[in-house]
Motif scaffolding. Structure first.
Motif, PDB file in Angstrom:
ATOM      1  N   LYS B 249     139.904  59.939-100.832  1.00  0.00           N
ATOM      2  CA  LYS B 249     139.208  60.891-101.850  1.00  0.00           C
ATOM      3  C   LYS B 249     140.303  61.793-102.126  1.00  0.00           C
ATOM      4  CE  LYS B 249     134.985  63.425-102.534  1.00  0.00           C
ATOM      5  NZ  LYS B 249     133.862  62.643-103.097  1.00  0.00           N
ATOM      6  N   PHE B 250     141.084  62.329-101.308  1.00  0.00           N
ATOM      7  CA  PHE B 250     142.179  63.237-101.616  1.00  0.00           C
ATOM      8  C   PHE B 250     143.465  63.122-101.718  1.00  0.00           C
ATOM      9  CE2 PHE B 250     138.041  65.365-100.369  1.00  0.00           C
ATOM     10  CZ  PHE B 250     137.465  65.917-101.365  1.00  0.00           C
ATOM     11  N   GLY B 251     143.793  62.444-100.596  1.00  0.00           N
ATOM     12  CA  GLY B 251     145.202  62.200-100.592  1.00  0.00           C
ATOM     13  C   GLY B 251     146.275  63.204-100.688  1.00  0.00           C
ATOM     14  N   ARG B 252     145.983  64.360-100.059  1.00  0.00           N
ATOM     15  CA  ARG B 252     146.765  65.806-100.188  1.00  0.00           C
ATOM     16  C   ARG B 252     146.805  66.170-101.479  1.00  0.00           C
ATOM     17  NH1 ARG B 252     149.645  67.587 -96.145  1.00  0.00           N
ATOM     18  NH2 ARG B 252     151.321  68.212 -97.479  1.00  0.00           N
ATOM     19  N   ALA B 253     145.952  65.637-102.745  1.00  0.00           N
ATOM     20  CA  ALA B 253     146.069  66.119-103.878  1.00  0.00           C
ATOM     21  C   ALA B 253     145.770  67.571-103.798  1.00  0.00           C
ATOM     22  CB  ALA B 253     144.760  65.497-104.978  1.00  0.00           C
ATOM     23  N   ARG B 254     146.841  68.322-104.881  1.00  0.00           N
ATOM     24  CA  ARG B 254     146.813  69.747-104.925  1.00  0.00           C
ATOM     25  C   ARG B 254     146.311  70.094-106.259  1.00  0.00           C
ATOM     26  NH1 ARG B 254     151.563  72.187-101.848  1.00  0.00           N
ATOM     27  NH2 ARG B 254     152.025  70.624-100.187  1.00  0.00           N
ATOM     28  N   ARG B 255     145.681  71.276-106.220  1.00  0.00           N
ATOM     29  CA  ARG B 255     145.179  71.940-107.538  1.00  0.00           C
ATOM     30  C   ARG B 255     146.278  72.816-107.925  1.00  0.00           C
ATOM     31  NH1 ARG B 255     139.361  72.601-108.068  1.00  0.00           N
ATOM     32  NH2 ARG B 255     139.838  74.540-109.267  1.00  0.00           N
ATOM     33  N   LEU B 256     147.117  73.464-107.217  1.00  0.00           N
ATOM     34  CA  LEU B 256     148.225  74.513-107.446  1.00  0.00           C
ATOM     35  C   LEU B 256     149.397  74.061-106.921  1.00  0.00           C
ATOM     36  CD1 LEU B 256     146.257  77.848-106.874  1.00  0.00           C
ATOM     37  CD2 LEU B 256     147.429  76.878-109.341  1.00  0.00           C
ATOM     38  N   LEU B 257     150.817  73.899-107.649  1.00  0.00           N
ATOM     39  CA  LEU B 257     151.934  73.868-107.218  1.00  0.00           C
ATOM     40  C   LEU B 257     152.695  74.742-107.179  1.00  0.00           C
ATOM     41  CD1 LEU B 257     152.387  70.136-109.042  1.00  0.00           C
ATOM     42  CD2 LEU B 257     152.173  70.785-106.584  1.00  0.00           C
ATOM     43  N   ASP B 258     152.228  76.076-107.997  1.00  0.00           N
ATOM     44  CA  ASP B 258     152.701  77.148-107.906  1.00  0.00           C
ATOM     45  C   ASP B 258     152.954  78.086-106.647  1.00  0.00           C
ATOM     46  OD1 ASP B 258     152.298  80.129-110.243  1.00  0.00           O
ATOM     47  OD2 ASP B 258     153.837  79.622-108.631  1.00  0.00           O
ATOM     48  N   SER B 259     154.005  78.073-106.269  1.00  0.00           N
ATOM     49  CA  SER B 259     154.610  78.739-105.029  1.00  0.00           C
ATOM     50  C   SER B 259     154.039  80.277-105.165  1.00  0.00           C
ATOM     51  CB  SER B 259     155.832  78.554-104.600  1.00  0.00           C
ATOM     52  OG  SER B 259     156.763  79.354-105.573  1.00  0.00           O
ATOM     53  N   GLU B 260     153.787  80.711-106.306  1.00  0.00           N
ATOM     54  CA  GLU B 260     153.581  82.308-106.366  1.00  0.00           C
ATOM     55  C   GLU B 260     152.058  82.343-106.175  1.00  0.00           C
ATOM     56  OE1 GLU B 260     155.640  84.864-106.921  1.00  0.00           O
ATOM     57  OE2 GLU B 260     157.116  83.230-106.472  1.00  0.00           O
ATOM     58  N   GLN B 261     151.149  81.374-105.947  1.00  0.00           N
ATOM     59  CA  GLN B 261     149.778  81.540-105.966  1.00  0.00           C
ATOM     60  C   GLN B 261     149.529  82.556-104.728  1.00  0.00           C
ATOM     61  OE1 GLN B 261     147.754  78.534-103.959  1.00  0.00           O
ATOM     62  NE2 GLN B 261     149.510  77.512-103.213  1.00  0.00           N
ATOM     63  N   THR B 262     148.405  83.165-104.903  1.00  0.00           N
ATOM     64  CA  THR B 262     147.901  84.049-103.631  1.00  0.00           C
ATOM     65  C   THR B 262     147.218  83.285-102.697  1.00  0.00           C
ATOM     66  OG1 THR B 262     145.618  84.662-104.596  1.00  0.00           O
ATOM     67  CG2 THR B 262     147.560  85.955-105.478  1.00  0.00           C
ATOM     68  N   LEU B 263     147.168  83.891-101.407  1.00  0.00           N
ATOM     69  CA  LEU B 263     146.374  83.365-100.413  1.00  0.00           C
ATOM     70  C   LEU B 263     145.073  82.920-100.522  1.00  0.00           C
ATOM     71  CD1 LEU B 263     147.823  85.351 -97.286  1.00  0.00           C
ATOM     72  CD2 LEU B 263     148.362  82.919 -98.024  1.00  0.00           C
ATOM     73  N   GLU B 264     144.218  83.741-101.414  1.00  0.00           N
ATOM     74  CA  GLU B 264     143.072  83.503-101.658  1.00  0.00           C
ATOM     75  C   GLU B 264     142.694  82.063-102.674  1.00  0.00           C
ATOM     76  OE1 GLU B 264     144.084  86.597-101.628  1.00  0.00           O
ATOM     77  OE2 GLU B 264     142.866  87.485-100.263  1.00  0.00           O
ATOM     78  N   GLU B 265     143.834  81.896-103.387  1.00  0.00           N
ATOM     79  CA  GLU B 265     143.600  80.807-104.316  1.00  0.00           C
ATOM     80  C   GLU B 265     143.479  79.556-103.472  1.00  0.00           C
ATOM     81  OE1 GLU B 265     145.305  81.757-108.604  1.00  0.00           O
ATOM     82  OE2 GLU B 265     146.598  82.211-106.999  1.00  0.00           O
ATOM     83  N   ILE B 266     142.811  78.288-104.300  1.00  0.00           N
ATOM     84  CA  ILE B 266     142.893  77.104-103.437  1.00  0.00           C
ATOM     85  C   ILE B 266     144.167  76.272-103.825  1.00  0.00           C
ATOM     86  CG2 ILE B 266     141.542  74.948-103.839  1.00  0.00           C
ATOM     87  CD1 ILE B 266     139.093  76.660-103.982  1.00  0.00           C
ATOM     88  N   GLU B 267     144.524  75.616-102.988  1.00  0.00           N
ATOM     89  CA  GLU B 267     145.910  74.887-103.033  1.00  0.00           C
ATOM     90  C   GLU B 267     145.379  73.333-102.922  1.00  0.00           C
ATOM     91  OE1 GLU B 267     149.086  76.003-100.443  1.00  0.00           O
ATOM     92  OE2 GLU B 267     150.161  74.276-101.048  1.00  0.00           O
ATOM     93  N   PHE B 268     144.821  72.691-101.923  1.00  0.00           N
ATOM     94  CA  PHE B 268     144.427  71.472-102.039  1.00  0.00           C
ATOM     95  C   PHE B 268     143.082  70.990-102.283  1.00  0.00           C
ATOM     96  CE2 PHE B 268     147.854  72.299 -98.826  1.00  0.00           C
ATOM     97  CZ  PHE B 268     148.859  71.024 -99.199  1.00  0.00           C
ATOM     98  N   GLU B 269     142.633  70.033-102.994  1.00  0.00           N
ATOM     99  CA  GLU B 269     141.893  69.566-103.561  1.00  0.00           C
ATOM    100  C   GLU B 269     140.629  69.492-102.465  1.00  0.00           C
ATOM    101  OE1 GLU B 269     140.645  68.950-106.454  1.00  0.00           O
ATOM    102  OE2 GLU B 269     142.451  69.066-107.640  1.00  0.00           O
ATOM    103  N   VAL B 270     140.808  69.392-101.265  1.00  0.00           N
ATOM    104  CA  VAL B 270     140.125  69.296-100.303  1.00  0.00           C
ATOM    105  C   VAL B 270     139.322  70.634-100.029  1.00  0.00           C
ATOM    106  CG1 VAL B 270     141.873  69.300 -98.253  1.00  0.00           C
ATOM    107  CG2 VAL B 270     139.568  68.106 -97.871  1.00  0.00           C
ATOM    108  N   GLU B 271     140.227  71.456-100.053  1.00  0.00           N
ATOM    109  CA  GLU B 271     139.676  73.033-100.135  1.00  0.00           C
ATOM    110  C   GLU B 271     138.613  73.166-101.007  1.00  0.00           C
ATOM    111  OE1 GLU B 271     144.182  74.471 -99.721  1.00  0.00           O
ATOM    112  OE2 GLU B 271     142.644  75.887 -98.467  1.00  0.00           O
TER     113      GLU B 271
END
Lengths: 382, 382
Positions: B249-271
């Motif tokens: 379903k996810f295959g490590r798909a990411r929502r954010l590639l930006d390394s500047e994201q904050t910790l609260e933001e969601i990085e992986f689709e599975v999250e």
């Protein structure tokens, strides 16, 4: 430099490393993270067991797992009830034989147990880094360890050994420093974090980040998101063991048979065990480091843009042993086999061993004659 | 009594149950729980699809899982985007064929979706029961459903069908009411909750009980331990799926590639997916019921004092089909095989089928030709 001076009671008769002390290495150069962010200096805490030989050819680096540390063998005093986490593996005459090898056990950059991390003071501000500390990757952890090796005068490691997150570091060492690594042993690891493992980490992070004690990382030491961290640890602990292991250990044993018990009370022994795991962890681990290290795990992906693992391994020169554990469902045998298979496809000297142990992912930390033999024999043949 | 009147747009052409309404059954007798505690009366919410025949011999009871409900087929209006949770299985011409069967889909005692439970008003005090509501067991849920069957004029059920916690109820029906159950289909279930499953539930309960919003169960509706409940649900959801299913379903798909994201933001689709699961659950489920139902699961143990499952099954007279799912690691195939094997050892008419689906425990809720065929054929042969 040789830290063998710190080994006091090494005795070939007892076969124990004996009393050890940790050391701190301060690297006063600026450290640049993979993200491009920098810190002006950093410290790594480490221990050593055994003596570096004249040729400086007998050094072994031990890399620890997520919640592990640099104390992998020996005791801090004769009153210590618990020796280092891999004490059965490291010592005179043991599989990682300190009569032969100079063993360096390094803490990780970004940690909370003596190495520089979010709880350390930022020399530029005089305040703890907290969330201003850059997110380390596995590659960053390895780069910091390489500086420690420079400091210790070890140009080339005879072997890098680690399980779980330590296994990731081990693979990264072989990839990033092919000229400095003669062999590696990677245990209970994976070439990339899969979605299930990311999912468990994501839930743990959510528990911490949504705990009212989180306060955007500005909590007073020891008074942070303790509930969130203990929930994260309890859940993660389940992934480190196995259905069969839990069944054998607890078998639905109950503490309370009284139907009048309140909901807060503990009914099953397994609940009591998990709460204990959570409580102990909160007393020794920092929530920001937990978030940082799980992020480092989640971002670990050796496949790279081509999707071919063997491409990543093209530069490796180390002889490799990869060890999977039958009951490990966090980083199952198949993940470990994939690593060895890709190394072989890339034309490397690699082998895979599978150890039949029933205690899940954490089996690599436990005593096993078979595991000991695999490691001993790999380190003997040259 | 026959509730078939509520089926409006049942059409053999479309093969859909169509628009349905739920009903509430009020049992004004005192109900005694297994613990000995009593409540003066209770209500069960339910739906029915199809018509009870003159002989009253065609009734099927559907039992839901932990977070399921009585709405297993049809829609509440033509604008409904989602039909009931087993809509692909129940309907005219479908495996559970409403042209042949009178299907009763019952909510569980202790629930929070219309049946009497901790959020209901205690008629003796005029206040919600909350923690004063007795802890129901699987046996209590089944005893309450038996009262509903009395009310509907169904002396004997042609079949009881359920998956997961519903599978436990199904087995309990066959054990407690051998004269009232002609056949059962138990899917993705277990003869007793093992320590791993108890452990996951224990972590979920800890997250709820330690949430500051818990307030010993005296929270204002919708303003309770929402963080704890969503963490519990996110974690539990991982146990309902599978490594392979998540990977596909996810295959490590990411929502954010930006390394500047904050910790609260969601990085992986599975999250993102898990957070959504947690959010939706909090909006529809009560924390006390979640604690109660997970306790009911944890206490479920058909082995009894002798440790012999076949002894518990001695009284069973129902013909049984037990169905396991290859990728289910919460209640793995082996647990389901144990149930069928014990029924056979006890001399019962039992069979076991294993469905090769990759979506884990929740596979039983998904569309599968093979699963449909197993259920259809079991219900046809008599």
């Amino acid at each position: 430099m040789n830290d063998a001076s710190q080994i006091h009671s090494e005795s070939p008769v007892s076969g124990e490393v004996g009393i050890v002390r940790y050391q701190d290495f301060l690297c006063e150069e600026e450290f640049r993270f993979e993200s491009g962010e920098t810190i002006p200096s950093f410290q790594l805490r480490y221990e050593t067991y055994g003596k570096l030989n004249r040729e400086k050819s007998n050094a072994i680096l031990i890399c620890h797992a997520l919640s592990g540390d640099h104390h992998s063998a020996g005791v801090y005093s004769l009153q210590d009830r618990k020796p280092g986490w891999w004490n059965q593996m490291i010592g005179p005459g043991k599989p990682i034989d300190t009569n032969r090898f100079y063993v360096v056990s390094s803490n990780c950059l970004g940690g909370c147990q003596g190495s520089t991390g979010p709880t350390s003071i930022n020399p530029k501000t005089g305040e703890p880094y907290r969330l201003s500390f850059p997110l380390p990757t596995i590659r960053d952890m390895v780069a910091a360890q390489a500086k420690l090796m420079d400091h210790l005068g070890v140009d080339r490691l005879f072997c890098v050994i680690g399980g779980s997150m330590g296994g990731m570091q081990t693979l990264q060492w072989a990839i990033d420093f092919p000229d400095r690594v003669e062999s590696i042993i990677a245990l209970a690891t994976t070439p990339r974090q899969n979605d299930q493992a990311i999912a468990f980490n994501a839930v743990g992070r959510t528990a911490i980040l949504q705990d009212p004690g989180w306060q955007n990382g500005e909590y007073a030491t020891g008074n942070g998101p303790n509930v969130g961290l203990s929930v994260a640890r309890m859940m993660a602990h389940i992934t480190y063991v196995s259905e069969e292991g839990l069944e054998e250990k607890f078998g639905r044993a109950r503490r309370l048979l009284d139907s009048e018990q309140t909901l807060e009370e503990i009914e099953f022994e397994v609940e009591s065990y998990l709460r204990y795991q959570g409580r102990v962890f909160v007393s020794r681990f920092d929530p920001i480091t937990y978030i940082y290290f799980t992020k480092a795990l989640d971002r670990f992906d050796l496949y790279g843009p081509s999707g071919e693992l063997e491409e990543t391994f093209a530069k490796v020169s180390a002889r490799s042993l990869v060890i999977g554990f039958t009951s490990d469902w966090l980083f199952p045998p198949e993940h470990n086999r994939r690593v060895a298979a890709a190394l072989l496809r890339a034309g490397k000297d690699a082998s895979y061993a599978e150890v039949d142990m029933k205690f899940g992912h954490d089996s690599f930390l436990l005593d096993s004659e078979e595991l000991s033999l695999f490691i001993r024999n790999f380190l003997i043949e040259r």
